[in-house]
Design a protein around this motif. Sequence first.
Motif, PDB file in Angstrom:
ATOM      1  N   ASN A   1       0.887  -1.208   0.093  1.00  0.00           N
ATOM      2  CA  ASN A   1      -0.029  -0.040  -0.105  1.00  0.00           C
ATOM      3  C   ASN A   1       0.942   1.107  -0.055  1.00  0.00           C
ATOM      4  N   GLY A   2       2.248   1.174  -0.267  1.00  0.00           N
ATOM      5  CA  GLY A   2       3.033   2.275  -0.018  1.00  0.00           C
ATOM      6  C   GLY A   2       3.468   2.878   1.138  1.00  0.00           C
ATOM      7  N   GLN A   3       3.167   2.238   2.201  1.00  0.00           N
ATOM      8  CA  GLN A   3       3.425   2.640   3.516  1.00  0.00           C
ATOM      9  C   GLN A   3       4.783   1.717   4.029  1.00  0.00           C
ATOM     10  N   CYS A   4       5.295   2.358   5.180  1.00  0.00           N
ATOM     11  CA  CYS A   4       6.616   1.646   5.774  1.00  0.00           C
ATOM     12  C   CYS A   4       6.172   1.646   7.269  1.00  0.00           C
ATOM     13  N   SER A   5       6.691   0.451   7.980  1.00  0.00           N
ATOM     14  CA  SER A   5       6.491   0.268   9.281  1.00  0.00           C
ATOM     15  C   SER A   5       6.770   1.322  10.211  1.00  0.00           C
ATOM     16  N   CYS A   6       7.978   1.997   9.926  1.00  0.00           N
ATOM     17  CA  CYS A   6       8.498   2.803  10.695  1.00  0.00           C
ATOM     18  C   CYS A   6       7.751   4.257  10.920  1.00  0.00           C
TER      19      CYS A   6
END
Length: 790
Positions: free
Chosen positions: A781-786
């Motif tokens: 979805n284009g997101q990062c866990s950080c």
Amino acid sequence: MIRNNSYWIYRFNRLLSSYLSKNGENLFSSSVTLNSTMKKLFDSKQYKEALNLFDQNFEICNDSTIDMAIKACTVSKDYSRGTRIQQRLSSKSLNNSYIQATLLRFYLEFKDIDNAMHLFSSITNKSNYIYTIMFKGLITNNMAEKVFDLLHEMKIEPNQFTFTVVFNACAAVANDRARKIGKKVLAEIPENYRNNTILLTSAVNMLMKFGDVESAERIFRSIKTKNIITYGAMMKGYIGNEMFDKYRNYTFILTSAVNMLMKFGDVESAERIFRSSKTKNIITYGAMMKGYIGNEMFEKALDLFEQIDIQLDGVTYTIVFNACAKLCNSRAIKIGRTLLADMPEKNRNDNVIINSAIDMLMKFGDIKNAERIFRSVKAKCASTYGVLMKGYNLNGESWKCFKIFEEMNQKGIIPDEITWNILIGACSNSGMLHHCQYIMDRIPLNIQNNIQIQNSLIDMWGKCGSVEKAKNIFNLVVDRDTITYTAMINAFGLNGMGTRAVELYREMPNNLRNHFSHICVLNACSHAGLLHEARTIFNEISLKTELIVTTMVDCLSRLFMFNGAQMLIDDYEKINTPSIAMYMSLLSGARNNRNSNLSEKIYERMKSLFPNEKESLASGVVLLANIYSSLGEHEEAKNFRSSQIKELGVKVKVGLSWTEIKGQIVQLKAHDHSHPQSAEIYAKIDRLKSKAIENGFIFDSSWITRSLNENETIESVLCGHSELLVIALNLIQEPVPKFIQVVKNLRVCGHCHQFTKVIAKIEQCDIVVRDANRIHHFYPNGQCSCQDHF
């Protein structure tokens, strides 16, 4: 907020006391609950907090609580508080034998002999335990002769512990009265105590102090089970009576005494015994060198080695190799290599010696010669393979461990627990899930159930990005210890799950929390932007070490709260030596904030405070140069970086990224063209670049750290970073993977972080990138866990 942080640091204990005062009745409805809470605080060495709790809940305290509170005063050296507690005690509590013993220790610890004697005299039914405490305290306070007066008044038969202390008192005084009492007591001790090694050793020591060597020897010979302390008492007795010839003929006694004294850290006495021996053998030299190493006096071990003029034995080679491995300086490298080159052939098939030689060479960073020695060993055992793999881990070549493991399998050599731990460490370093699962599947079940292995597995899965598998192992651990919890907290933190790290930290029993668990949870908060949680935990920590303060400074700096971070540093430096790690955290935050003025001030202070910390200063140079570049001042960045690095005389670490392709580790650096598929890699990069631009992605030139060369563009420079090249390498494989894993030895830059989010969305795949600080999970979805806290 910044002021509040400072206030909390200094006022936490007062606030805690106030809180407990208002809420104590509700919190502790019974002495059982209070005792349990106090014990946890006591066991975790939070004595002040335990005593605050005691004061606020005195009305419901029982004798066990009181006993614990007095012990806390003794350990924390709080005399005034201890006396106040004593004054508040009821006559019933003052007649409790446990409280009497604890109070007696308290007074004697603070050299308050008058109160100790008054309390001792008031005790109507004195036990041997009370007498022993009193006698020991008098000896410690240089009043050993007073023991004889109390012994004369004793109405009960002494036990083995009392006899031992009486002998110690006689030895300390060693006058005519002491001789008369000591010999009389020794003659009258019951038969059932005449096989007690501790008691008889104290008698030997006493007789030696009297100068009665003959009687001491007779007692010594009668002891059936002698230990190193018994031999040491004889040795010290001979030396004290200047009978050097007596022990020179006893090499075993001499060596045992040296060993004992070295283990006690009494290097001076060990050296005195060693020097007094006219005829030294190689065993004696070995005991001294081993003692120096045990006391971290490695140079002295090499000094002594260079004095040896007799033939070496196998043990000596091992000891010297170990000393050289600890030092790793030019002298140690020269001695170690020369000794190894001159070593007789007969020693080259001794696995213990060879293992220490391989370990030494690996510590020197001499992988090639370590491998050569390893290959020369005819009969390798599990420990030989283990020391080589440990060396690979140390030198950043962990992937070689898996080839060595295959060789072990082919030769039918079964890894022991230590070797499995080394292999798990190799998996942690490589960061590749495939390797982790491969090794995990081969660990025998009985070893998998070992808590040390389970702890290592939690750490491994966490560092390789599989929090779920780390949690599965965590759930299997029956008797969790500090390392178990800390490894799991760290796994959550590394993978951007700060809230879960805090939750687990709160579930962790207080007595298991330590320095490392505090650091891990604060680090988790720092990487997740959880400022409130970090501050709360930080303020709860009673002993704030350098690393704990550094982690809090890092948390504030990541949020650009530089005033608060600087206040913490200033407060720390009021009573401690400055820490370069704190300044690096501050500088890193200033770099992300592109604050050149602040960065320059920080770097100049670092140079002033830490002129010899070349490696750290070089990292600071890179950060400051990058700030200049991000502001478009490329020429200034280039000149600054060049002049400062030259002045420091160090090399800047080259950025590398690696991934696994078809079972093989592939490593690339920025703008690398060495791979056979380089043309396809860069073609894929171009396609990704075009799609990103079509979707509105803008390539940020502020992340370029140098001026552009001819034929270079902003896009070509930024897209040549090593992590993007290995991602592209994965994406040109057939079939195209839906999961990509990358490990990088430096931090991911802001551009690569943003671009990787776009790539994950374009390719609809999961990408896991582990950099030098943390693990980033990029989702389709284009997101990062950080959440961009990096």
